[in-house]
Enzyme design. Sequence first.
Site, PDB file in Angstrom:
ATOM      1  N   SER A  69       0.775  -1.349  -0.137  1.00  0.00           N
ATOM      2  CA  SER A  69      -0.100   0.150   0.019  1.00  0.00           C
ATOM      3  C   SER A  69       0.803   0.655  -0.156  1.00  0.00           C
ATOM      4  CB  SER A  69      -1.159   0.214   1.589  1.00  0.00           C
ATOM      5  OG  SER A  69      -2.569  -1.319   1.014  1.00  0.00           O
ATOM      6  N   GLU A 167      -4.933  -7.203  -5.640  1.00  0.00           N
ATOM      7  CA  GLU A 167      -4.267  -8.100  -6.561  1.00  0.00           C
ATOM      8  C   GLU A 167      -2.484  -7.525  -6.896  1.00  0.00           C
ATOM      9  OE1 GLU A 167      -8.543  -8.013  -8.598  1.00  0.00           O
ATOM     10  OE2 GLU A 167      -7.032  -6.721  -8.382  1.00  0.00           O
TER      11      GLU A 167
END
Length: 293
Positions: A69, A167
């Site tokens: 992230s 993903e």
Amino acid sequence: MSLYRRLVLLSCLSWPLAGFSATALTNLVAEPFAKLEQDFGGSIGVYAMDTGSGATVSYRAEERFPLCSSFKGFLAAAVLARSQQQAGLLDTPIRYGKNALVPWSPISEKYLTTGMTVAELSAAAVQYSDNAAANLLLKELGGPAGLTAFMRSIGDTTFRLDRWELELNSAIPGDARDTSSPRAVTESLQKLTLGSALAAPQRQQFVDWLKGNTTGNHRIRAAVPADWAVGDKTGTCGVYGTANDYAVVWPTGRAPIVLAVYTRAPNKDDKHSEAVIAAAARLALEGLGVNGQ
């Protein structure tokens, strides 16, 4: 100042040290990080930059690590860059349906009926690592390729984003997709927060979003005194011991430090460690002669 700190600083500044070969210095600098890696059971990549002196600390800094992230910070910066040419962009409302709510979307799921502005989505992506918010912003920028193009525009030739949330978190060893290097991350972060890659108002907004991050209290933030300002963005893939954090740190009475710490491990079920990230950050700060905690 400890011997280790002196050796790291001297090595990073490329000053000669009588009685030590370059190889001996490199080994002494690397030893604490190598020991931390041994305890962790994986690889640790670190790059730290003292923006006052120009000194750096580097360990596996050129190797690729999964972004997880952490791409979301650069995503928000790309949005801010576009807002410089597109007036009103940040206030533009974005409506979305239930199908946009991928796992871990703690802010966007609350506003399903009303939608969110681009600025609100950006804050959610940076400060809460909201996955739906990130995907919605990626769509506005032209997908992963659009974000990669923005990073190229600021001189980053290493960063690459290939997939969407979730993903991109596969973190398969040796897979170059959705990766960057600690050095590239640190240098891009410096350009965006302290350099001229963004205009002053957008740069300040980016810094404010990073300072408001809620997910990094046990990573780089844990390595510095509580009264120092820190702006950071974390990433956690959930497999292969893969996690990270990058930050700008404003030590009291000295120039900012910019650093990135990335980890990975060989086995899919290996766990990441926030304590290891904090420990690596402490070593890097010590190497720069900065008294952390």
